[in-house]
Enzyme design. Structure first.
Site, PDB file in Angstrom:
ATOM      1  N   LYS A  13      -8.359  23.175 -61.894  1.00 57.16           N
ATOM      2  CA  LYS A  13      -8.709  24.003 -60.733  1.00 57.16           C
ATOM      3  C   LYS A  13     -10.079  23.608 -60.151  1.00 57.16           C
ATOM      4  O   LYS A  13     -10.210  23.434 -58.956  1.00 57.16           O
ATOM      5  CB  LYS A  13      -8.809  25.489 -61.120  1.00 57.16           C
ATOM      6  N   ARG A  88      -7.695  36.800 -61.178  1.00 58.99           N
ATOM      7  CA  ARG A  88      -7.068  36.454 -62.451  1.00 58.99           C
ATOM      8  C   ARG A  88      -6.200  37.601 -62.975  1.00 58.99           C
ATOM      9  O   ARG A  88      -5.632  37.484 -64.052  1.00 58.99           O
ATOM     10  CB  ARG A  88      -8.143  36.132 -63.487  1.00 58.99           C
ATOM     11  N   ARG A 127     -13.225  17.611 -71.982  1.00 55.70           N
ATOM     12  CA  ARG A 127     -13.937  17.942 -70.737  1.00 55.70           C
ATOM     13  C   ARG A 127     -15.453  17.908 -70.942  1.00 55.70           C
ATOM     14  O   ARG A 127     -15.975  18.380 -71.950  1.00 55.70           O
ATOM     15  CB  ARG A 127     -13.507  19.340 -70.275  1.00 55.70           C
ATOM     16  N   ARG A 162     -18.777  22.720 -72.335  1.00 51.51           N
ATOM     17  CA  ARG A 162     -18.865  24.166 -72.116  1.00 51.51           C
ATOM     18  C   ARG A 162     -18.722  24.894 -73.445  1.00 51.51           C
ATOM     19  O   ARG A 162     -17.891  24.530 -74.257  1.00 51.51           O
ATOM     20  CB  ARG A 162     -17.730  24.603 -71.175  1.00 51.51           C
ATOM     21  N   ARG A 173      -7.869  31.911 -74.387  1.00 51.69           N
ATOM     22  CA  ARG A 173      -7.868  31.870 -72.916  1.00 51.69           C
ATOM     23  C   ARG A 173      -6.464  31.606 -72.386  1.00 51.69           C
ATOM     24  O   ARG A 173      -6.049  32.185 -71.391  1.00 51.69           O
ATOM     25  CB  ARG A 173      -8.850  30.791 -72.429  1.00 51.69           C
TER      26      ARG A 173
HETATM   27  P1  AMP Z   1     -13.561  29.482 -65.747  1.00 49.12           P
HETATM   28  O1  AMP Z   1     -14.803  28.693 -65.517  1.00 49.12           O
HETATM   29  O2  AMP Z   1     -12.832  29.802 -64.460  1.00 49.12           O
HETATM   30  O3  AMP Z   1     -12.660  28.859 -66.777  1.00 49.12           O
HETATM   31  O4  AMP Z   1     -14.026  30.896 -66.339  1.00 49.12           O
HETATM   32  C1  AMP Z   1     -14.693  30.987 -67.576  1.00 49.12           C
HETATM   33  C2  AMP Z   1     -14.553  32.396 -68.125  1.00 49.12           C
HETATM   34  O5  AMP Z   1     -15.175  33.339 -67.238  1.00 49.12           O
HETATM   35  C3  AMP Z   1     -13.135  32.893 -68.282  1.00 49.12           C
HETATM   36  O6  AMP Z   1     -12.540  32.466 -69.495  1.00 49.12           O
HETATM   37  C4  AMP Z   1     -13.350  34.406 -68.232  1.00 49.12           C
HETATM   38  O7  AMP Z   1     -13.844  34.883 -69.472  1.00 49.12           O
HETATM   39  C5  AMP Z   1     -14.458  34.552 -67.211  1.00 49.12           C
HETATM   40  N1  AMP Z   1     -13.873  34.712 -65.850  1.00 49.12           N
HETATM   41  C6  AMP Z   1     -13.905  33.811 -64.837  1.00 49.12           C
HETATM   42  N2  AMP Z   1     -13.268  34.293 -63.746  1.00 49.12           N
HETATM   43  C7  AMP Z   1     -12.825  35.539 -64.082  1.00 49.12           C
HETATM   44  C8  AMP Z   1     -12.073  36.538 -63.401  1.00 49.12           C
HETATM   45  N3  AMP Z   1     -11.636  36.351 -62.134  1.00 49.12           N
HETATM   46  N4  AMP Z   1     -11.809  37.692 -64.069  1.00 49.12           N
HETATM   47  C9  AMP Z   1     -12.251  37.898 -65.322  1.00 49.12           C
HETATM   48  N5  AMP Z   1     -12.929  36.992 -66.027  1.00 49.12           N
HETATM   49  C10 AMP Z   1     -13.224  35.810 -65.432  1.00 49.12           C
END
Ligand code: AMP
Length: 219
Positions: A13, A88, A127, A162, A173
């Site tokens: 993404k 999400r 990654r 990360r 996740r």
């Molecule tokens: P990402 O970088 O998009 O993989 O997000 C990393 C983490 O941030 C996710 O695993 C969630 O714990 C939190 N997170 C990101 N976006 C959301 C969202 N829209 N709703 C809830 N938690 C989020």
């Protein structure tokens, strides 16, 4: 134009959204990046978000929705936005529709990325992300390595893993994705704006190929 990037962790993404940002001239907004910035700066939001993120769980809806609502009010997003990682949950999607409606806008395209499960873990473990918050370039040390080991091609900053990219957190996740986020595929399919793209090395299709295809479709 409002574009949403949907997909399990590790489907690309962020990579696709970053390329679309360059090609379409509208900004990518990642809730994950906003949380990580706050964690790094030690803010109250960062402390709260870290409790969830470190376990691979979603940050509560009311917190996340407020962040996006505030961000969407900023003038740099007037022309459009690529939402990367939001919504999400169905609740977040419903609230987003309401927020956009009040602005006379709507979700124009939802890009749903899918990758075979066995490739996802491999991609996440490989990654590396740029430590510079203003760059945030994403690499894969096997499929898309930087020219110089551990250094970002774009800005020269150090590449890091990360904190939530461990195999255990990734599994949590993924299971949260299928339980809470996957229903959004149906939600947007019903709205008639869903575009599904497979990202997989097995068909020789990486994020950059998908981004090119999307740019053509949106023309
Ligand atoms: P990402 O970088 O998009 O993989 O997000 C990393 C983490 O941030 C996710 O695993 C969630 O714990 C939190 N997170 C990101 N976006 C959301 C969202 N829209 N709703 C809830 N938690 C989020």
């Amino acid at each position: 134009m409002v574009i949403i990037m949907l997909g399990a962790p590790g489907t690309g993404k962020g990579t696709v959204a970053g390329l679309l940002q360059e090609r379409l001239g509208i900004k990518q907004v990642s809730t994950g990046d906003i949380f990580r910035k706050n964690i790094k700066e030690g803010t109250e939001l960062g402390t709260l978000a870290e409790k969830y993120i470190s376990k691979g769980n979603l940050v509560p809806d009311e917190v996340t929705i407020k962040i996006i609502e505030d961000r969407l009010n900023e003038p740099d997003l007037e022309k459009g936005v690529i939402l990367d990682g939001f919504p999400r949950t169905v609740k977040q999607a419903e609230e987003l529709d309401k927020i956009l409606q009040l602005k006379g806008k709507k979700v124009d395209k939802v890009i749903s990325l899918t990758t075979p499960d066995e490739e996802i873990i491999e991609r996440i473990v490989n990654r590396r992300v740029c430590s510079n918050q203003d760059c945030k370039a994403v690499y894969n040390i096997v499929l898309n390595p930087p020219k110089k080991d551990g250094i970002c091609d774009k800005c020269g900053a150090e590449l890091i893993v990360r904190k939530d990219d461990t195999e255990e957190t990734v599994r949590a996740r993924l299971s949260n994705y299928f339980e809470q986020t996957a229903p959004l595929v149906d939600y947007y399919e019903k709205q008639g704006n869903l575009l599904t793209e497979v990202v997989s090395k097995s068909i020789n299709k990486l994020g950059k190929d998908v981004a090119e295809e999307i740019v053509e479709i949106l023309k």
